[in-house]
Scaffold this active site. Structure first.
Site, PDB file in Angstrom:
ATOM      1  N   VAL A   1      39.473  47.320  48.689  1.00 57.04           N
ATOM      2  CA  VAL A   1      38.035  47.499  48.841  1.00 57.04           C
ATOM      3  C   VAL A   1      37.299  46.200  48.497  1.00 57.04           C
ATOM      4  O   VAL A   1      36.388  45.772  49.221  1.00 57.04           O
ATOM      5  CB  VAL A   1      37.521  48.660  47.967  1.00 57.04           C
ATOM      6  CG1 VAL A   1      36.009  48.812  48.118  1.00 57.04           C
ATOM      7  CG2 VAL A   1      38.214  49.957  48.342  1.00 57.04           C
ATOM      8  N   TYR A   2      37.715  45.558  47.429  1.00 63.90           N
ATOM      9  CA  TYR A   2      37.115  44.282  47.045  1.00 63.90           C
ATOM     10  C   TYR A   2      37.286  43.252  48.162  1.00 63.90           C
ATOM     11  O   TYR A   2      36.340  42.549  48.531  1.00 63.90           O
ATOM     12  CB  TYR A   2      37.779  43.792  45.756  1.00 63.90           C
ATOM     13  CG  TYR A   2      37.287  42.443  45.263  1.00 63.90           C
ATOM     14  CD1 TYR A   2      35.979  42.270  44.819  1.00 63.90           C
ATOM     15  CD2 TYR A   2      38.153  41.349  45.236  1.00 63.90           C
ATOM     16  CE1 TYR A   2      35.539  41.035  44.350  1.00 63.90           C
ATOM     17  CE2 TYR A   2      37.722  40.119  44.763  1.00 63.90           C
ATOM     18  CZ  TYR A   2      36.422  39.961  44.328  1.00 63.90           C
ATOM     19  OH  TYR A   2      35.990  38.744  43.873  1.00 63.90           O
ATOM     20  N   SER A   3      38.480  43.178  48.738  1.00 63.66           N
ATOM     21  CA  SER A   3      38.736  42.249  49.834  1.00 63.66           C
ATOM     22  C   SER A   3      37.836  42.558  51.023  1.00 63.66           C
ATOM     23  O   SER A   3      37.258  41.650  51.648  1.00 63.66           O
ATOM     24  CB  SER A   3      40.203  42.326  50.271  1.00 63.66           C
ATOM     25  OG  SER A   3      41.082  41.952  49.235  1.00 63.66           O
TER      26      SER A   3
END
Length: 223
Positions: A144-146
């Protein structure tokens, strides 16, 4: 060292390890600063700067900090967005609240600052966002961060062309892992074993160089 006397900058996320270093380097070059972050104590340590505490999860924060900076200085020549949060863990274990915070801070906040700043920056102004290497190389257990970082990089790439009409330069910077301590302050999950990151002083220096030169895209390979 480029003299920035007479120039005014807003540094968003200046209470963080990287943002504070960028702010100090701009001040050393003579710029007038407005610095923002959630910690008033951390902002006070930067020194001679106009400080505005703000929580970027607030939908109105982007507009508020841009307006505060312009009102304080009478003009605004540049904006640096160096705020962010990170989360770790398998996609199936990242709950909705964590997803919401990642999207709010790492995507919507830069979008809102960009949207507020574009109409008011002086011709020749610049808006620089500090993204991350995962925008180029998405990693498992950081899905999700990516994805959020990749979305923000795409936003700034697309907005760059729009901003040319206003004679404003839009810059996206994607540094490799840097020893800022962010991984240890993850909003969810435990960080994987990471190799030693880059020196934050060197990364801040490289970012300021991109800010004052004519660069528009600074990939991870530029560090």
């Amino acid at each position: 060292m480029t003299d920035l006397s007479g120039k005014t900058y807003l540094v968003v996320g200046a209470s963080g390890a990287l943002g504070s270093r960028i702010a100090r380097r701009l001040a050393d070059r003579g710029a007038d600063l407005t610095v923002t972050g959630r910690s008033a104590d951390a902002l006070a340590e930067i020194g001679d700067a106009h400080t505005v505490t703000a929580d970027l999860r607030d939908p109105d924060a982007g507009r508020t900090v841009v307006e505060a900076a312009r009102e304080q200085h009478g003009r605004l020549d540049g904006v640096v967005i160096a705020a962010g949060v990170v989360a770790f863990g398998p996609l199936t274990e990242i709950d909705d609240d964590t997803v919401d915070d990642l999207v709010l801070v790492d995507f919507l906040a830069p979008l809102r600052v960009l949207r507020a700043a574009l109409p008011v920056l002086e011709p020749g102004g610049v808006i620089l966002n500090v993204s991350a290497v995962v925008a180029e190389k998405p990693l498992p257990n950081m899905a999700v961060y990516s994805a959020v970082k990749a979305a923000t990089a795409a936003l700034f790439t697309a907005a760059r062309t729009e901003a040319r009409r206003r004679k404003v330069r839009v810059v996206d910077v994607r540094p490799p892992h840097t020893e800022t301590g962010l991984a240890g302050r993850a909003i969810a999950g435990d960080p994987p074993r990471l190799p030693t990151g880059l020196d934050p002083d060197a990364v801040a220096e490289r970012i300021v160089a991109a800010l004052v030169d004519d660069e528009t895209d600074v990939p991870s390979t530029a560090f």
